[in-house]
Enzyme design. Sequence first.
Site, short mmCIF file in Angstrom:
data_model
loop_
_atom_site.label_atom_id
_atom_site.label_comp_id
_atom_site.label_asym_id
_atom_site.label_seq_id
_atom_site.Cartn_x
_atom_site.Cartn_y
_atom_site.Cartn_z
N TYR A 110 -13.60 -2.58 10.54
CA TYR A 110 -12.23 -2.03 10.50
C TYR A 110 -11.52 -2.26 11.83
CZ TYR A 110 -8.55 1.51 9.88
OH TYR A 110 -7.35 2.17 9.79
N GLY A 158 0.82 -1.21 0.00
CA GLY A 158 0.00 0.00 0.00
C GLY A 158 0.85 1.26 0.00
N ASN A 178 -2.32 -7.63 -4.90
CA ASN A 178 -3.56 -7.57 -4.12
C ASN A 178 -3.28 -8.40 -2.87
OD1 ASN A 178 -6.01 -7.74 -2.91
ND2 ASN A 178 -7.07 -8.71 -4.63
N1 LIG Z 1 -5.13 7.72 7.87
C1 LIG Z 1 -5.36 7.43 9.13
O1 LIG Z 1 -5.82 8.28 9.90
C2 LIG Z 1 -5.03 6.05 9.67
C3 LIG Z 1 -5.21 5.83 11.02
C4 LIG Z 1 -4.90 4.58 11.55
C5 LIG Z 1 -4.44 3.58 10.72
N2 LIG Z 1 -4.28 3.80 9.39
C6 LIG Z 1 -3.78 2.69 8.57
O2 LIG Z 1 -2.63 3.11 7.85
C7 LIG Z 1 -2.55 2.38 6.61
C8 LIG Z 1 -2.42 3.36 5.46
O3 LIG Z 1 -3.51 4.24 5.49
P1 LIG Z 1 -3.60 5.57 4.59
O4 LIG Z 1 -4.40 6.53 5.35
O5 LIG Z 1 -2.25 5.93 4.07
O6 LIG Z 1 -4.52 5.00 3.40
P2 LIG Z 1 -4.59 5.36 1.84
O7 LIG Z 1 -5.95 4.97 1.39
O8 LIG Z 1 -4.11 6.74 1.58
O9 LIG Z 1 -3.52 4.33 1.23
C9 LIG Z 1 -3.76 2.94 1.26
C10 LIG Z 1 -3.00 2.29 0.12
O10 LIG Z 1 -3.28 0.87 0.18
C11 LIG Z 1 -3.56 0.42 -1.15
N3 LIG Z 1 -4.41 -0.77 -1.10
C12 LIG Z 1 -5.72 -0.84 -0.79
N4 LIG Z 1 -6.16 -2.12 -0.92
C13 LIG Z 1 -5.09 -2.87 -1.31
C14 LIG Z 1 -4.92 -4.24 -1.60
N5 LIG Z 1 -5.93 -5.12 -1.54
N6 LIG Z 1 -3.69 -4.66 -1.95
C15 LIG Z 1 -2.66 -3.80 -2.04
N7 LIG Z 1 -2.76 -2.48 -1.79
C16 LIG Z 1 -3.97 -2.01 -1.42
C17 LIG Z 1 -4.25 1.60 -1.81
O11 LIG Z 1 -4.20 1.52 -3.24
C18 LIG Z 1 -3.46 2.79 -1.25
O12 LIG Z 1 -2.34 3.12 -2.06
C19 LIG Z 1 -3.82 1.52 6.54
O13 LIG Z 1 -3.53 0.22 6.99
C20 LIG Z 1 -4.75 2.21 7.52
O14 LIG Z 1 -5.73 1.34 8.05
C21 LIG Z 1 -4.56 5.02 8.85
#
Ligand SMILES: NC(=O)c1ccc[n+]([C@@H]2O[C@H](COP(=O)([O-])OP(=O)(O)OC[C@H]3O[C@@H](n4cnc5c(N)ncnc54)[C@H](O)[C@@H]3O)[C@@H](O)[C@H]2O)c1
Length: 262
Positions: free
Chosen positions: A152, A12, A60
């Site tokens: 989630y 990701g 994926n």
């Molecule tokens: N943004 C927040 O506030 C927050 C808070 C707590 C935890 N998180 C966690 O941090 C991580 C990143 O979050 P983010 O905010 O950068 O999200 P984001 O949506 O900006 O990025 C997520 C990335 O994961 C990729 N992705 C989605 N499904 C996929 C799959 N099946 N296989 C491969 N890649 C896949 C997407 O294409 C994207 O590039 C996640 O695990 C999220 O749960 C985020």
Amino acid sequence: MRLQQKIALITGGARGIGFAIAQRLAAEGAILVIADINEQGAREAAAALGPEKGLGVAVNVADGSSVDAMVKTIVDRYGRIDILVNNAGIGGNTPFLDITPEEWNRTISINLTGAFLVAQACARVMAKQGSGKIINIASLSGQRGGHGRGAYGAAKAGLELLTKVMAVELSEFGINVNNIAPGAIETEMAKFAHDRPTRAAYNYLIPMTRYGTPEEIADAAVFLSSEESKYIQGHTLNVDGGFRAAGLMFRGSKALGQADQL
Ligand SMILES: NC(=O)c1ccc[n+]([C@@H]2O[C@H](COP(=O)([O-])OP(=O)(O)OC[C@H]3O[C@@H](n4cnc5c(N)ncnc54)[C@H](O)[C@@H]3O)[C@@H](O)[C@H]2O)c1
């Protein structure tokens, strides 16, 4: 340059927190593999790191054969995997009574099963090496009951427990396994999931009165990837501006109404 020539896989990593982590690890000398379901985004992100700094690949994470193909590509090219950041994930903000089985399964399959599949495939490589660092990106939503966070939060809570089991079983192979639990971080995911009242509520409840940045998560990831954290095992490092720690905070009677200005 604490991670000179280390081979680091970030799932990701095409954008958001994952890309920020890729940039910080690259700045410390690591060679990055950015793997994402958005193949074009992964390639562009890897190219943005600079020449010879990274490789963008499609994956994926919820699909075991796709994960195996990704790991084979990395091992064929670099011969090893030193660091895995299990970051790929999708959000979700559906009230419990409205979660469909399809949404439940999709969320669990990417956020929990996906992390398991990638971690297992990489840990098999690391076990043969006798060394490795695995960092799972969990969430505050896996520790506290947030509205709309049924699927989630359950996935992220499962990831925290899986981390502990992996730490117990993989210690003998020289592999460190830890979590980072971000709080509210300013990314595309947060912009999509958090409306104005939600943002106001977070700003009120976070002692530091602001969202975190992807770069602040990346700083923690560098630490957990480095030798400086070698005796840290099975731990969850919250990077949340004090959100988890907070109890009652007195901010004056008008603070609630003004929270969106904090
Ligand atoms: N943004 C927040 O506030 C927050 C808070 C707590 C935890 N998180 C966690 O941090 C991580 C990143 O979050 P983010 O905010 O950068 O999200 P984001 O949506 O900006 O990025 C997520 C990335 O994961 C990729 N992705 C989605 N499904 C996929 C799959 N099946 N296989 C491969 N890649 C896949 C997407 O294409 C994207 O590039 C996640 O695990 C999220 O749960 C985020």
